[in-house]
Design a protein around this motif. Structure first.
Motif, PDB file in Angstrom:
ATOM      1  N   HIS A 158     -14.595   8.414 -15.720  1.00 23.38           N
ATOM      2  CA  HIS A 158     -15.438   9.596 -15.900  1.00 23.38           C
ATOM      3  C   HIS A 158     -15.283  10.528 -14.701  1.00 23.38           C
ATOM      4  O   HIS A 158     -14.716  10.148 -13.675  1.00 23.38           O
ATOM      5  N   ALA A 159     -15.833  11.717 -14.809  1.00 16.96           N
ATOM      6  CA  ALA A 159     -15.825  12.683 -13.712  1.00 16.96           C
ATOM      7  C   ALA A 159     -16.521  12.092 -12.492  1.00 16.96           C
ATOM      8  O   ALA A 159     -17.383  11.224 -12.609  1.00 16.96           O
ATOM      9  N   GLY A 160     -16.143  12.572 -11.325  1.00 19.63           N
ATOM     10  CA  GLY A 160     -16.782  12.131 -10.092  1.00 19.63           C
ATOM     11  C   GLY A 160     -16.314  10.777  -9.606  1.00 19.63           C
ATOM     12  O   GLY A 160     -16.971  10.170  -8.771  1.00 19.63           O
ATOM     13  N   GLY A 161     -15.196  10.263 -10.146  1.00 22.54           N
ATOM     14  CA  GLY A 161     -14.672   8.986  -9.705  1.00 22.54           C
ATOM     15  C   GLY A 161     -15.405   7.783 -10.264  1.00 22.54           C
ATOM     16  O   GLY A 161     -15.231   6.669  -9.764  1.00 22.54           O
ATOM     17  N   LEU A 162     -16.216   7.975 -11.290  1.00 23.16           N
ATOM     18  CA  LEU A 162     -16.957   6.868 -11.889  1.00 23.16           C
ATOM     19  C   LEU A 162     -16.124   6.173 -12.946  1.00 23.16           C
ATOM     20  O   LEU A 162     -15.292   6.788 -13.602  1.00 23.16           O
ATOM     21  N   ARG A 163     -16.383   4.867 -13.119  1.00 23.55           N
ATOM     22  CA  ARG A 163     -15.716   4.083 -14.160  1.00 23.55           C
ATOM     23  C   ARG A 163     -16.745   3.145 -14.772  1.00 23.55           C
ATOM     24  O   ARG A 163     -17.410   2.398 -14.063  1.00 23.55           O
ATOM     25  N   THR A 164     -16.876   3.212 -16.113  1.00 20.76           N
ATOM     26  CA  THR A 164     -17.748   2.269 -16.811  1.00 20.76           C
ATOM     27  C   THR A 164     -16.894   1.211 -17.479  1.00 20.76           C
ATOM     28  O   THR A 164     -15.761   1.480 -17.886  1.00 20.76           O
ATOM     29  N   THR A 165     -17.443  -0.017 -17.561  1.00 17.08           N
ATOM     30  CA  THR A 165     -16.743  -1.113 -18.225  1.00 17.08           C
ATOM     31  C   THR A 165     -17.669  -1.727 -19.266  1.00 17.08           C
ATOM     32  O   THR A 165     -18.899  -1.707 -19.116  1.00 17.08           O
ATOM     33  N   TYR A 166     -17.043  -2.269 -20.305  1.00 11.70           N
ATOM     34  CA  TYR A 166     -17.763  -2.823 -21.442  1.00 11.70           C
ATOM     35  C   TYR A 166     -17.073  -4.127 -21.836  1.00 11.70           C
ATOM     36  O   TYR A 166     -15.864  -4.133 -22.058  1.00 11.70           O
ATOM     37  N   GLU A 167     -17.874  -5.220 -21.939  1.00  9.92           N
ATOM     38  CA  GLU A 167     -17.299  -6.490 -22.394  1.00  9.92           C
ATOM     39  C   GLU A 167     -18.389  -7.397 -22.936  1.00  9.92           C
ATOM     40  O   GLU A 167     -19.538  -7.264 -22.503  1.00  9.92           O
ATOM     41  N   PRO A 168     -18.114  -8.276 -23.855  1.00  6.14           N
ATOM     42  CA  PRO A 168     -16.872  -8.466 -24.609  1.00  6.14           C
ATOM     43  C   PRO A 168     -16.844  -7.542 -25.840  1.00  6.14           C
ATOM     44  O   PRO A 168     -17.809  -7.463 -26.590  1.00  6.14           O
ATOM     45  N   VAL A 169     -15.747  -6.839 -26.016  1.00  6.19           N
ATOM     46  CA  VAL A 169     -15.617  -5.835 -27.071  1.00  6.19           C
ATOM     47  C   VAL A 169     -14.240  -5.943 -27.720  1.00  6.19           C
ATOM     48  O   VAL A 169     -13.232  -6.049 -27.028  1.00  6.19           O
ATOM     49  N   THR A 170     -14.204  -5.894 -29.053  1.00  6.71           N
ATOM     50  CA  THR A 170     -12.949  -5.750 -29.776  1.00  6.71           C
ATOM     51  C   THR A 170     -12.662  -4.255 -29.833  1.00  6.71           C
ATOM     52  O   THR A 170     -13.428  -3.493 -30.441  1.00  6.71           O
ATOM     53  N   ALA A 171     -11.607  -3.825 -29.167  1.00 11.11           N
ATOM     54  CA  ALA A 171     -11.332  -2.397 -28.981  1.00 11.11           C
ATOM     55  C   ALA A 171     -10.909  -1.692 -30.268  1.00 11.11           C
ATOM     56  O   ALA A 171     -10.115  -2.222 -31.042  1.00 11.11           O
ATOM     57  N   ALA A 172     -11.437  -0.478 -30.425  1.00  9.89           N
ATOM     58  CA  ALA A 172     -11.004   0.437 -31.476  1.00  9.89           C
ATOM     59  C   ALA A 172     -10.294   1.632 -30.839  1.00  9.89           C
ATOM     60  O   ALA A 172      -9.891   2.556 -31.538  1.00  9.89           O
ATOM     61  N   VAL A 173     -10.165   1.607 -29.503  1.00 11.63           N
ATOM     62  CA  VAL A 173      -9.501   2.670 -28.749  1.00 11.63           C
ATOM     63  C   VAL A 173      -8.310   2.073 -28.007  1.00 11.63           C
ATOM     64  O   VAL A 173      -8.191   0.858 -27.893  1.00 11.63           O
ATOM     65  N   THR A 174      -7.456   2.944 -27.502  1.00  9.51           N
ATOM     66  CA  THR A 174      -6.316   2.498 -26.709  1.00  9.51           C
ATOM     67  C   THR A 174      -6.289   3.268 -25.393  1.00  9.51           C
ATOM     68  O   THR A 174      -6.901   4.337 -25.264  1.00  9.51           O
ATOM     69  N   THR A 175      -5.580   2.725 -24.433  1.00  8.14           N
ATOM     70  CA  THR A 175      -5.447   3.373 -23.139  1.00  8.14           C
ATOM     71  C   THR A 175      -4.922   4.788 -23.333  1.00  8.14           C
ATOM     72  O   THR A 175      -3.988   5.015 -24.087  1.00  8.14           O
ATOM     73  N   GLY A 176      -5.574   5.744 -22.665  1.00  9.52           N
ATOM     74  CA  GLY A 176      -5.182   7.148 -22.757  1.00  9.52           C
ATOM     75  C   GLY A 176      -6.043   7.963 -23.706  1.00  9.52           C
ATOM     76  O   GLY A 176      -6.019   9.191 -23.656  1.00  9.52           O
ATOM     77  N   ASP A 177      -6.818   7.298 -24.569  1.00 12.23           N
ATOM     78  CA  ASP A 177      -7.696   8.037 -25.483  1.00 12.23           C
ATOM     79  C   ASP A 177      -8.783   8.763 -24.706  1.00 12.23           C
ATOM     80  O   ASP A 177      -9.366   8.211 -23.765  1.00 12.23           O
ATOM     81  N   GLN A 178      -9.069  10.011 -25.105  1.00 10.21           N
ATOM     82  CA  GLN A 178     -10.193  10.746 -24.536  1.00 10.21           C
ATOM     83  C   GLN A 178     -11.410  10.499 -25.407  1.00 10.21           C
ATOM     84  O   GLN A 178     -11.310  10.488 -26.637  1.00 10.21           O
ATOM     85  N   VAL A 179     -12.551  10.281 -24.764  1.00  3.67           N
ATOM     86  CA  VAL A 179     -13.791  10.004 -25.481  1.00  3.67           C
ATOM     87  C   VAL A 179     -14.899  10.904 -24.945  1.00  3.67           C
ATOM     88  O   VAL A 179     -14.835  11.383 -23.814  1.00  3.67           O
TER      89      VAL A 179
END
Length: 152
Positions: free
Chosen positions: A82-103
């Motif tokens: 995210h903006a400002g150098g933030l990173r959120t993590t989510y687990e355990p999740v079966t992904a419906a997104v891929t690396t590089g997707d904008q959300v």
């Protein structure tokens, strides 16, 4: 130190327009709070556990770019930058997104998996927040984190 200054030291600062963040699962139920260790190498709880129904949709807490969507130690993990150098993590999740997707805030990331270790319920989401190497309370994104006064 004023309370306002203390809050500003704890909350992430964003661009001129404030970032909008929301709960990653609905309805929200905090089962286990953020409990950082006194030293980085010691055990602690570096996020919050949120109760969820089996198969619940996990949504991005805010706008950003998916920087990881895969399996780590047998668990599905998603990280969003995210903006400002933030990173959120989510687990355990079966992904419906891929690396590089904008959300954007509220966009589906995937569905919750059963079996997060250490959670008091059979189904819950571990939601984490980092800035660089520092773990932060993700509830601060929603204005709900604990306020801690820091020494000058």
């Amino acid at each position: 130190m004023s309370l306002l200054l203390a809050v500003l030291l704890v909350l992430p600062l964003g661009p001129a327009r404030p970032a909008v963040y929301s709960w990653p699962v609905a309805p929200p139920s905090v089962l286990r709070r953020f409990d950082p260790p006194p030293e980085r190498w010691l055990p602690g709880h570096r996020g919050v556990d949120l109760g969820a129904a089996p198969g619940a949709t996990v949504r991005s807490a805010g706008a950003g770019v998916v920087i990881f969507a895969g399996r780590v130690a047998g668990r599905g993990v998603i990280s969003v930058a995210h903006a400002g150098g933030l990173r959120t993590t989510y687990e355990p999740v079966t992904a419906a997104v891929t690396t590089g997707d904008q959300v954007t805030a509220g966009d589906p990331l995937g569905t919750i998996e059963i079996g997060h270790l250490g959670c008091p319920e059979p189904v819950c989401l571990h939601w984490g927040l980092r800035r660089g190497g520092d773990y932060l309370d993700p509830l601060t994104l929603l204005g709900l984190g604990r306020v801690r006064l820091l020494p000058l």
